[in-house]
Motif scaffolding. Sequence first.
Motif, PDB file in Angstrom:
ATOM      1  N   ASN A  81      -1.460  -3.309   6.285  1.00  0.00           N
ATOM      2  CA  ASN A  81      -2.645  -3.419   6.213  1.00  0.00           C
ATOM      3  C   ASN A  81      -3.198  -3.679   7.798  1.00  0.00           C
ATOM      4  OD1 ASN A  81      -1.654  -5.977   6.793  1.00  0.00           O
ATOM      5  ND2 ASN A  81      -3.257  -7.064   5.214  1.00  0.00           N
ATOM      6  N   ALA A  82      -2.107  -3.209   8.820  1.00  0.00           N
ATOM      7  CA  ALA A  82      -2.354  -3.181  10.107  1.00  0.00           C
ATOM      8  C   ALA A  82      -3.507  -2.175  10.500  1.00  0.00           C
ATOM      9  CB  ALA A  82      -1.120  -3.041  10.975  1.00  0.00           C
ATOM     10  N   THR A  83      -4.348  -2.461  11.482  1.00  0.00           N
ATOM     11  CA  THR A  83      -5.594  -1.643  11.749  1.00  0.00           C
ATOM     12  C   THR A  83      -4.868  -0.025  11.868  1.00  0.00           C
ATOM     13  OG1 THR A  83      -6.762  -3.429  12.775  1.00  0.00           O
ATOM     14  CG2 THR A  83      -7.190  -1.225  13.431  1.00  0.00           C
ATOM     15  N   ASP A  84      -3.861  -0.119  12.761  1.00  0.00           N
ATOM     16  CA  ASP A  84      -3.322   1.349  13.124  1.00  0.00           C
ATOM     17  C   ASP A  84      -2.859   2.009  11.947  1.00  0.00           C
ATOM     18  OD1 ASP A  84      -3.842   0.621  15.958  1.00  0.00           O
ATOM     19  OD2 ASP A  84      -1.556   0.392  16.318  1.00  0.00           O
ATOM     20  N   ASP A  85      -2.225   1.351  10.950  1.00  0.00           N
ATOM     21  CA  ASP A  85      -1.843   2.160   9.755  1.00  0.00           C
ATOM     22  C   ASP A  85      -2.941   2.331   9.009  1.00  0.00           C
ATOM     23  OD1 ASP A  85       0.838   1.617  10.479  1.00  0.00           O
ATOM     24  OD2 ASP A  85       1.359   0.409   8.806  1.00  0.00           O
ATOM     25  N   LEU A  86      -4.034   1.641   8.800  1.00  0.00           N
ATOM     26  CA  LEU A  86      -5.101   1.774   8.067  1.00  0.00           C
ATOM     27  C   LEU A  86      -6.084   3.074   8.412  1.00  0.00           C
ATOM     28  CD1 LEU A  86      -6.396  -1.858   7.014  1.00  0.00           C
ATOM     29  CD2 LEU A  86      -5.244   0.131   5.423  1.00  0.00           C
ATOM     30  N   ALA A  87      -5.981   3.186  10.065  1.00  0.00           N
ATOM     31  CA  ALA A  87      -7.013   4.183  10.564  1.00  0.00           C
ATOM     32  C   ALA A  87      -6.619   5.688   9.989  1.00  0.00           C
ATOM     33  CB  ALA A  87      -6.471   4.306  12.068  1.00  0.00           C
ATOM     34  N   VAL A  88      -5.751   6.045   9.257  1.00  0.00           N
ATOM     35  CA  VAL A  88      -5.647   7.350   8.645  1.00  0.00           C
ATOM     36  C   VAL A  88      -6.512   7.318   7.363  1.00  0.00           C
ATOM     37  CG1 VAL A  88      -3.976   8.836   7.430  1.00  0.00           C
ATOM     38  CG2 VAL A  88      -3.150   7.619   9.451  1.00  0.00           C
ATOM     39  N   TYR A  89      -6.743   6.105   6.747  1.00  0.00           N
ATOM     40  CA  TYR A  89      -7.224   5.979   5.355  1.00  0.00           C
ATOM     41  C   TYR A  89      -8.637   5.441   5.428  1.00  0.00           C
ATOM     42  CZ  TYR A  89      -2.254   6.465   4.677  1.00  0.00           C
ATOM     43  OH  TYR A  89      -1.045   7.192   4.713  1.00  0.00           O
ATOM     44  N   ILE A 102     -17.478   4.182  11.210  1.00  0.00           N
ATOM     45  CA  ILE A 102     -18.640   4.547  10.064  1.00  0.00           C
ATOM     46  C   ILE A 102     -18.307   3.814   8.886  1.00  0.00           C
ATOM     47  CG2 ILE A 102     -18.916   6.777  10.667  1.00  0.00           C
ATOM     48  CD1 ILE A 102     -17.457   7.933   8.642  1.00  0.00           C
ATOM     49  N   GLY A 103     -17.441   2.768   8.588  1.00  0.00           N
ATOM     50  CA  GLY A 103     -17.214   1.947   7.599  1.00  0.00           C
ATOM     51  C   GLY A 103     -16.764   2.768   6.472  1.00  0.00           C
ATOM     52  N   LYS A 104     -16.043   3.871   6.355  1.00  0.00           N
ATOM     53  CA  LYS A 104     -15.916   4.459   5.200  1.00  0.00           C
ATOM     54  C   LYS A 104     -14.384   5.010   5.149  1.00  0.00           C
ATOM     55  CE  LYS A 104     -20.590   6.054   4.182  1.00  0.00           C
ATOM     56  NZ  LYS A 104     -21.488   7.297   3.661  1.00  0.00           N
ATOM     57  N   SER A 105     -14.160   5.429   3.732  1.00  0.00           N
ATOM     58  CA  SER A 105     -12.720   6.116   3.674  1.00  0.00           C
ATOM     59  C   SER A 105     -12.784   7.449   4.261  1.00  0.00           C
ATOM     60  CB  SER A 105     -12.590   6.238   2.180  1.00  0.00           C
ATOM     61  OG  SER A 105     -11.500   6.990   1.668  1.00  0.00           O
ATOM     62  N   THR A 106     -11.448   7.683   4.776  1.00  0.00           N
ATOM     63  CA  THR A 106     -11.321   9.130   5.131  1.00  0.00           C
ATOM     64  C   THR A 106     -11.162  10.228   4.098  1.00  0.00           C
ATOM     65  OG1 THR A 106      -8.845   8.739   5.480  1.00  0.00           O
ATOM     66  CG2 THR A 106     -10.607   8.260   7.278  1.00  0.00           C
ATOM     67  N   GLY A 107     -11.100   9.772   2.731  1.00  0.00           N
ATOM     68  CA  GLY A 107     -10.865  10.353   1.674  1.00  0.00           C
ATOM     69  C   GLY A 107      -9.359  10.584   1.146  1.00  0.00           C
ATOM     70  N   TYR A 108      -8.146  10.153   1.977  1.00  0.00           N
ATOM     71  CA  TYR A 108      -6.896  10.198   1.322  1.00  0.00           C
ATOM     72  C   TYR A 108      -6.803   9.130   0.232  1.00  0.00           C
ATOM     73  CZ  TYR A 108      -5.944  13.085   5.453  1.00  0.00           C
ATOM     74  OH  TYR A 108      -5.627  14.162   6.371  1.00  0.00           O
ATOM     75  N   ALA A 109      -6.238   9.688  -0.829  1.00  0.00           N
ATOM     76  CA  ALA A 109      -5.796   8.599  -1.861  1.00  0.00           C
ATOM     77  C   ALA A 109      -4.776   7.690  -1.669  1.00  0.00           C
ATOM     78  CB  ALA A 109      -5.389   9.332  -3.292  1.00  0.00           C
ATOM     79  N   VAL A 110      -4.868   6.471  -1.750  1.00  0.00           N
ATOM     80  CA  VAL A 110      -4.076   5.183  -1.552  1.00  0.00           C
ATOM     81  C   VAL A 110      -4.130   4.394  -2.830  1.00  0.00           C
ATOM     82  CG1 VAL A 110      -3.963   2.959  -0.413  1.00  0.00           C
ATOM     83  CG2 VAL A 110      -4.810   5.085   0.833  1.00  0.00           C
ATOM     84  N   TYR A 112       0.956  -1.235  -0.043  1.00  0.00           N
ATOM     85  CA  TYR A 112       0.082   0.006  -0.043  1.00  0.00           C
ATOM     86  C   TYR A 112       0.898   1.417  -0.127  1.00  0.00           C
ATOM     87  CZ  TYR A 112      -3.237  -3.838   1.792  1.00  0.00           C
ATOM     88  OH  TYR A 112      -3.906  -4.697   1.592  1.00  0.00           O
ATOM     89  N   TYR A 113       0.722   2.295  -0.865  1.00  0.00           N
ATOM     90  CA  TYR A 113       1.210   3.495  -1.055  1.00  0.00           C
ATOM     91  C   TYR A 113       0.216   4.691  -0.620  1.00  0.00           C
ATOM     92  CZ  TYR A 113       3.465   7.156  -3.457  1.00  0.00           C
ATOM     93  OH  TYR A 113       4.186   8.395  -3.985  1.00  0.00           O
ATOM     94  N   SER A 114       0.590   5.507   0.146  1.00  0.00           N
ATOM     95  CA  SER A 114      -0.149   6.697   0.353  1.00  0.00           C
ATOM     96  C   SER A 114       0.172   7.866  -0.769  1.00  0.00           C
ATOM     97  CB  SER A 114       0.088   7.302   1.734  1.00  0.00           C
ATOM     98  OG  SER A 114      -0.588   8.317   2.103  1.00  0.00           O
ATOM     99  N   GLU A 115      -0.734   8.147  -1.281  1.00  0.00           N
ATOM    100  CA  GLU A 115      -0.512   9.151  -2.212  1.00  0.00           C
ATOM    101  C   GLU A 115      -0.474  10.727  -1.578  1.00  0.00           C
ATOM    102  OE1 GLU A 115      -0.329   8.764  -5.473  1.00  0.00           O
ATOM    103  OE2 GLU A 115      -1.074   6.968  -5.524  1.00  0.00           O
ATOM    104  N   SER A 116      -0.876  10.892  -0.371  1.00  0.00           N
ATOM    105  CA  SER A 116      -0.866  12.017   0.131  1.00  0.00           C
ATOM    106  C   SER A 116       0.496  12.468   1.066  1.00  0.00           C
ATOM    107  CB  SER A 116      -1.808  12.404   1.192  1.00  0.00           C
ATOM    108  OG  SER A 116      -1.846  11.274   2.200  1.00  0.00           O
ATOM    109  N   THR A 117       0.986  11.206   1.444  1.00  0.00           N
ATOM    110  CA  THR A 117       2.355  11.519   2.188  1.00  0.00           C
ATOM    111  C   THR A 117       3.584  10.775   1.381  1.00  0.00           C
ATOM    112  OG1 THR A 117       2.278   9.036   3.462  1.00  0.00           O
ATOM    113  CG2 THR A 117       1.270  11.061   4.401  1.00  0.00           C
ATOM    114  N   GLY A 118       3.400   9.717   0.383  1.00  0.00           N
ATOM    115  CA  GLY A 118       4.256   9.523  -0.268  1.00  0.00           C
ATOM    116  C   GLY A 118       4.837   8.050   0.425  1.00  0.00           C
ATOM    117  N   LEU A 119       4.214   7.785   1.460  1.00  0.00           N
ATOM    118  CA  LEU A 119       4.964   6.518   2.199  1.00  0.00           C
ATOM    119  C   LEU A 119       4.126   5.654   1.993  1.00  0.00           C
ATOM    120  CD1 LEU A 119       5.504   8.628   5.489  1.00  0.00           C
ATOM    121  CD2 LEU A 119       7.299   7.888   3.737  1.00  0.00           C
TER     122      LEU A 119
END
Length: 82
Positions: free
Chosen positions: A23-31, A36-44, A12-19
Amino acid sequence: MPDITAPDSICYYSESTGLGFSNATDDLAVYFDSNIGKSTGYAVSIIKVEADSKICNAAGVMTSFAGLLRNIGYAGALHHPV
């Protein structure tokens, strides 16, 4: 860098941070907001590294991975429309 992978691998690659991230829960929380079961809006981007078909199709290879892979959530090869 591995010379070869089996079975297919994804990262997985974050378009917003370049990092990259896992798929660990803590890593995915940003995205993904699990409350609410929805994306936070950050492109991945999800990047697939396809295994060499000679490895995956060799007798016994996928069977040898099967138990471990099921336990970590691998459901089979990704199929993308061409």
